[in-house]
Each structure stands twice: as C-alpha cells, then as structure tokens.
Design an enzyme around this catalytic site. Structure first.
Site, short mmCIF file in Angstrom:
data_model
loop_
_atom_site.label_atom_id
_atom_site.label_comp_id
_atom_site.label_asym_id
_atom_site.label_seq_id
_atom_site.Cartn_x
_atom_site.Cartn_y
_atom_site.Cartn_z
N SER A 112 1.13 2.00 -10.12
CA SER A 112 0.23 2.70 -9.26
C SER A 112 -0.01 4.10 -9.66
O SER A 112 0.83 4.56 -10.14
CB SER A 112 1.02 2.58 -7.84
OG SER A 112 0.41 3.50 -6.99
N TYR A 151 8.47 4.06 -3.23
CA TYR A 151 7.20 3.19 -4.17
C TYR A 151 7.08 3.85 -5.28
O TYR A 151 7.16 3.05 -6.16
CB TYR A 151 6.40 3.42 -3.19
CG TYR A 151 5.23 2.41 -3.60
CD1 TYR A 151 5.20 0.96 -3.49
CD2 TYR A 151 3.78 2.94 -4.17
CE1 TYR A 151 4.17 0.11 -3.94
CE2 TYR A 151 2.93 2.33 -4.51
CZ TYR A 151 2.99 0.69 -4.54
OH TYR A 151 1.92 0.21 -5.00
#
Length: 245
Positions: free
Chosen positions: A141, A154
């Site tokens: 990401s 995350y």
C-alpha cells in the site's frame, strides 16, 4: 511460459473491490480464474458468473488464507479444474484503523495474521506450485510511504509484505517466476471508503495530480501487466497511485 489461453490465476480476495476487478480483467486476457473469498460467497459467485457469461473460465473457492490447509485447497482446486497455476494475485487483507496510542493489541495481532501470515502462506504455496513463466503479485500500500495517522498497524503489515516479496523474488532465481508487490494509493473500494466523511474523501482525492481517487480498474491494469507481459519487472514494489505524494 504457458499461453494466455492456458494460464490460470488465483485471485485472493476476489469478492472484494480490487480483487474482483483483477479477476475480471485477467479473464479478458483469456486467463482462467480461481476467485477466492473468505466470507462473501455471494459476491464471489457473482464475479464467477460475470466471467463465465462472458465466455471465460472461473470458479469460486472459499477459505482462510492464513490457514495453510485452507489455502492449499485453492491451489488444489486450480490444478483439479484447470490443470495448474501460473499466477497468484494476493489482494486479500484487512484494514482496521486506530492511533497507535489507542491501538488494541488484539486488533494488531489480527491485522498481522491476515496481512502478513496470509501473504507468507499463499506465497509459500505459490513458490512450491507455480509453473515456469508464472507471476506472484502481492499487495502492499502507498501508506508505507505516505504515513497517514491511524494506519500504524496496517502500514506495519504492508512493510512486511514488501520484505517478503523482495526476498522471495531472489529465492526463486532460475525458476522464471516474477515476484512483485503493487502498492495502490487511495482507491474507491468499500474497504477504503468505510467510515470516512465525504469531506475527508474529497481531501484525500485531491492529494494526487489527477484530483480523484483511484478505481479498482486502475489497479487491475497493473495486475494484468505484471501477470502477463511484464516479465522484466521483478523484485519490485510498484506504486499505482496517480502520483500521490
């Protein structure tokens, strides 16, 4: 390398936004697709139906990708129904958000189990079972570079995904299998949009030169490139974010 019409892909998280778009995009290239789901069987079946009604080949297989036995069933199904596996597209993941100072450690452990252990499990199986000419495409990401608040757990998991990807690319030397990670920027998926106000979404959308969020289809184009013609791209994290800074 097998021809496009004989290639087979497993897409984890294939019932979700980017996973579904990737499955549909690969099917347009003639690739047979195993659409993985964890809980949303209905959505996975819809994806399969869309592919098969368009003349493609697809099946849906459920399971917990962090459980090696259940993940193995994905590869077994691909070999049983389509004759082998050439491509792994690993989009499955979770993204609960909280400031680090307030982070529930049980939530942190769950994020690492799904995002890190899940990647390691499916990558291990792919390393054992992909045919020559194959491609492993993990998902990182852009938050690993953008460092937005509340994304600590995350971002930590995606940093680990990048490390796994780069190491595996080198371990598969001589196998003619590419291993890369795609790092999307803000993308209009249910996972990303959940809990965000329209004002915050607009602010995030304006953080790149295009002034919009990415779409699952934008990301799926990068998947199709790495799954097919992108044979000289290996051991890389490819940022697909419209130029977000």
């Amino acid at each position: 390398m097998t021809s496009a019409t004989n290639r087979v892909a497993i897409v984890t998280g294939g019932s979700g936004g980017i996973g579904r778009a990737s499955a549909l995009r690969l099917a347009t290239d003639g690739i047979a697709v195993v659409v993985h789901y964890n809980s949303n069987r209905t959505r996975a079946d819809e994806t399969v139906r869309t592919i098969t009604e368009g003349g493609g080949r697809a099946i849906a297989v459920g399971g917990d990708i962090a459980d090696e036995t259940q993940a193995t069933a994905l590869f077994d199904a691909a070999e049983r129904d389509f004759g082998g596996v050439d491509v792994l597209v690993h989009t499955a993941g979770i993204m609960p958000l909280a400031p680090i100072a307030e982070l529930d450690l049980d939530v942190f452990d769950r994020v690492q189990r799904v995002n890190v252990r899940g990647t390691l499990v499916v990558d291990k199986l792919a390393a054992q079972r992909l045919r020559a000419g194959g491609a492993i495409i993990n998902f990182s990401s852009s938050v690993t570079r953008l460092q937005p608040p509340t994304y600590g757990a995350y971002a930590a998991s995606k940093g680990a995904v990048e490390a796994i990807t780069l190491v595996l690319a080198r371990e598969l030397s001589g196998r003619n299998i590419t291993v890369n990670a795609i790092a999307p920027g803000p993308t209009a998926t249910p996972l990303f949009l959940h809990g965000k106000s329209p004002e915050l979404i607009e602010q995030i959308a304006n953080s790149n030169p295009f002034g919009r969020l990415g779409t699952p289809e934008d990301i799926a184009e990068a998947v199709a490139f790495l799954a097919g013609p992108g044979r000289w791209v290996n051991g890389q994290t490819v940022f697909v974010n419209g130029g977000a800074a």
